[in-house]
Structures are given as structure tokens and as C-alpha cells.
Scaffold this motif. Structure first.
Motif, PDB file in Angstrom:
ATOM      1  N   VAL B  12       0.958  -1.250  -0.162  1.00  0.00           N
ATOM      2  CA  VAL B  12      -0.068  -0.014   0.067  1.00  0.00           C
ATOM      3  C   VAL B  12       0.764   1.239   0.093  1.00  0.00           C
ATOM      4  O   VAL B  12       1.820   1.249   0.782  1.00  0.00           O
ATOM      5  CB  VAL B  12      -0.951   0.031   1.177  1.00  0.00           C
ATOM      6  CG1 VAL B  12      -1.836   1.279   1.243  1.00  0.00           C
ATOM      7  CG2 VAL B  12      -1.649  -1.295   1.285  1.00  0.00           C
ATOM      8  N   SER B  39      -8.684  -4.905 -11.386  1.00  0.00           N
ATOM      9  CA  SER B  39     -10.143  -5.226 -10.564  1.00  0.00           C
ATOM     10  C   SER B  39     -11.234  -5.851 -11.273  1.00  0.00           C
ATOM     11  O   SER B  39     -11.988  -6.675 -10.810  1.00  0.00           O
ATOM     12  CB  SER B  39     -10.649  -3.613 -10.196  1.00  0.00           C
ATOM     13  OG  SER B  39     -10.850  -2.898 -11.476  1.00  0.00           O
ATOM     14  N   SER B  86      -3.043   0.068  -9.292  1.00  0.00           N
ATOM     15  CA  SER B  86      -3.512  -0.894  -8.402  1.00  0.00           C
ATOM     16  C   SER B  86      -4.174  -1.772  -8.992  1.00  0.00           C
ATOM     17  O   SER B  86      -4.932  -1.883  -9.844  1.00  0.00           O
ATOM     18  CB  SER B  86      -4.931  -0.150  -7.439  1.00  0.00           C
ATOM     19  OG  SER B  86      -4.463   1.049  -6.827  1.00  0.00           O
ATOM     20  N   ARG B 111      -0.619  -7.797  -3.980  1.00  0.00           N
ATOM     21  CA  ARG B 111      -1.433  -6.866  -4.320  1.00  0.00           C
ATOM     22  C   ARG B 111      -1.191  -5.382  -3.838  1.00  0.00           C
ATOM     23  O   ARG B 111      -0.850  -5.102  -2.805  1.00  0.00           O
ATOM     24  CB  ARG B 111      -2.706  -7.144  -3.264  1.00  0.00           C
ATOM     25  CG  ARG B 111      -4.074  -6.093  -3.441  1.00  0.00           C
ATOM     26  CD  ARG B 111      -5.222  -6.666  -2.609  1.00  0.00           C
ATOM     27  NE  ARG B 111      -5.819  -8.081  -3.128  1.00  0.00           N
ATOM     28  CZ  ARG B 111      -6.622  -8.052  -4.076  1.00  0.00           C
ATOM     29  NH1 ARG B 111      -7.073  -7.312  -4.648  1.00  0.00           N
ATOM     30  NH2 ARG B 111      -7.082  -9.296  -4.323  1.00  0.00           N
ATOM     31  N   LEU B 112      -1.171  -4.520  -4.943  1.00  0.00           N
ATOM     32  CA  LEU B 112      -0.663  -3.307  -4.936  1.00  0.00           C
ATOM     33  C   LEU B 112      -1.963  -2.157  -4.906  1.00  0.00           C
ATOM     34  O   LEU B 112      -2.861  -2.317  -5.680  1.00  0.00           O
ATOM     35  CB  LEU B 112       0.183  -2.999  -6.269  1.00  0.00           C
ATOM     36  CG  LEU B 112       0.519  -1.542  -6.229  1.00  0.00           C
ATOM     37  CD1 LEU B 112       1.426  -0.918  -4.989  1.00  0.00           C
ATOM     38  CD2 LEU B 112       1.496  -1.189  -7.704  1.00  0.00           C
ATOM     39  N   THR B 113      -1.711  -1.334  -3.813  1.00  0.00           N
ATOM     40  CA  THR B 113      -2.855  -0.710  -3.816  1.00  0.00           C
ATOM     41  C   THR B 113      -2.184   0.925  -3.580  1.00  0.00           C
ATOM     42  O   THR B 113      -1.434   1.118  -2.716  1.00  0.00           O
ATOM     43  CB  THR B 113      -3.860  -0.552  -2.221  1.00  0.00           C
ATOM     44  OG1 THR B 113      -4.161  -1.987  -2.382  1.00  0.00           O
ATOM     45  CG2 THR B 113      -4.896   0.394  -2.089  1.00  0.00           C
ATOM     46  N   VAL B 114      -2.667   1.784  -4.492  1.00  0.00           N
ATOM     47  CA  VAL B 114      -2.091   3.120  -4.694  1.00  0.00           C
ATOM     48  C   VAL B 114      -3.267   4.265  -4.172  1.00  0.00           C
ATOM     49  O   VAL B 114      -4.448   3.900  -4.792  1.00  0.00           O
ATOM     50  CB  VAL B 114      -1.637   3.459  -6.051  1.00  0.00           C
ATOM     51  CG1 VAL B 114      -1.186   4.757  -6.211  1.00  0.00           C
ATOM     52  CG2 VAL B 114      -0.709   2.345  -6.351  1.00  0.00           C
TER      53      VAL B 114
END
Lengths: 110, 115
Positions: B12, B39, B86, B111-114
Motif C-alpha cells: 500500500v 479489478s 492498483s 496486491r498493490l494499492t495506490v
């Protein structure tokens, strides 16, 4: 690369045989048909691959008619743990580039 | 023993940051890949390296730079992260690229969340 079309989703019950059909009308002579399985929060996993006729392994069978414009993945006696997304891919021979479509979301019910 | 491993599992970060994802395979394979699953769950290949040489480079922004220090490792560095980055990033490996088919083994994903 040949485009693939498969059902968006399927439902089944434990113990039943599930057949998922994929169409690939523009498959080329040197293309192979490959199926992958993906569980939630995991990477895809290879199931089976074939060129023509029938291929069977410990997990599934793959039926490919003579014209190779379609293929059917057969899962014998599914269980709840077979709930996953199943991807049909056409892979160009000698060029290991996987093009994933939307896949078929299989839900197995008790 | 894990065949294809990725670190970190979750990432994150803020927009504009630079981050790296590492991948290692202990299968002795010659070829490694990076995929992005957005997504909507579509998996798309980004890069492929064979024996440390880039062989597949899809239409990916040049903010993404893969690096392969040896054939067992393929890292992905992302500069100036954007919201659209993301996704879940999967690393994979296969025995090679020649021949009729080479099964790909996928890692567990990052899992990349920007934000």
C-alpha cells in the motif's frame, strides 16, 4: 492469436461431471489449447493442454474435435474445492505468450 | 518449498512513490514473466525474460521497469505510481519459450494499492 469464447459462469453440484466448452474459431495450425484454473487470491494453475482428439490427466479431460474450432474441459465428479475460474487459452506453438480472457466462473454447490 | 515466490504480498503506497516487487523461482526455469490482474479480473502479460534477456514487452508505460539480475529472479520496479496501477501483480516462470508448449507456474501475487 485466436480469440476464445467461453461461458461467463456455470453452476454445478458436488459429485457431478462438469463440461466447459470453449470456442476458438480462428485457431491456427501450430496453436495449442490450454486450460488454467484460478482460485481466489491465488495465481493461475495449469490444468491440461492438447492439440487434437482427447487428452486425460489425473485432474481433467480435454476433448478437441477434428476441426479444432472448439474444445471441452471435463471435470469428473466435482467437489466444493473445484470452485474457481477456468481459463481457456490458445497458445501459439513456439511462442509462450498466454492471453487470458474473462474465463468461466464455476461454482460448485453442496 | 515454494516454487515461485513474490515479496511483498501486499503493498500500500501513495501516488507518486516508487516501489519494487521481487520475484524468485527455484524451479530452474529459463523464462520468467510479469502479469497484471486488474479489478475486473483480467490477466494481462506485461513482460517476459528468457535467460535475463527481455523477450516480451507489451504496451506498458515506461514507468514500469523489469530487472533480471539472474535467471532465477525477475523484479518489477514502478516509478511515479498512479491510481490505475492498483492491481494484483503475478510473477510466473516456465522452462523456456521454444518447443510446442511450456507450462507456466505462477506466484501467489502481490496486491498493490495506490492511494
Amino acid at each position: 492469436l485466436a480469440k476464445t469464447t467461453q461461458p461467463i459462469s456455470m453452476d454445478s453440484y458436488e459429485g457431478q461431471e462438469v463440461n466447459i466448452t470453449c470456442s476458438h474459431n480462428n485457431i491456427a495450425t501450430n496453436d495449442y489449447i490450454t486450460w488454467y484454473q484460478q482460485f481466489p487470491s491465488q495465481g493461475p494453475r495449469f490444468i491440461i493442454q492438447g492439440y487434437k482428439t482427447k487428452v486425460t490427466n489425473e485432474v481433467a479431460s480435454l476433448f478437441i474435435p477434428a476441426d479444432r474450432k472448439s474444445s471441452t474441459l471435463s471435470l469428473p465428479r466435482v467437489s466444493l474445492s473445484d470452485t474457481a475460474v477456468y481459463y481457456c487459452l490458445v497458445v501459439q506453438g513456439g511462442y509462450n505468450k498466454l492471453i487470458f480472457g474473462a474465463g468461466t466462473r464455476l461454482a460448485v454447490h453442496p | 518449498d515454494t516454487a515461485v515466490s513474490q515479496t511483498p504480498k501486499y503493498l500500500v503506497t501513495q501516488m507518486g512513490n516508487d516501489k519494487s516487487i521481487k520475484c524468485e523461482q527455484n524451479l530452474g526455469h529459463d523464462t520468467m514473466y510479469w502479469y497484471k490482474q486488474d479489478s475486473k479480473k483480467f490477466l494481462k502479460i506485461m513482460f517476459s525474460y528468457n535467460n535475463k534477456e527481455l523477450i516480451i514487452n507489451e504496451t506498458v508505460p515506461n514507468r514500469f521497469s523489469p530487472k533480471s539480475p539472474d535467471k532465477a529472479h525477475l523484479n518489477l520496479h514502478i516509478n511515479s505510481l498512479e491510481l490505475g496501477d492498483s492491481a494484483v501483480y503475478f510473477c510466473a516462470s516456465s522452462q523456456g519459450t521454444s518447443g510446442n508448449y511450456n507450462e507456466q507456474f505462477f506466484g501467489p501475487g502481490t496486491r498493490l494499492t495506490v492511494l
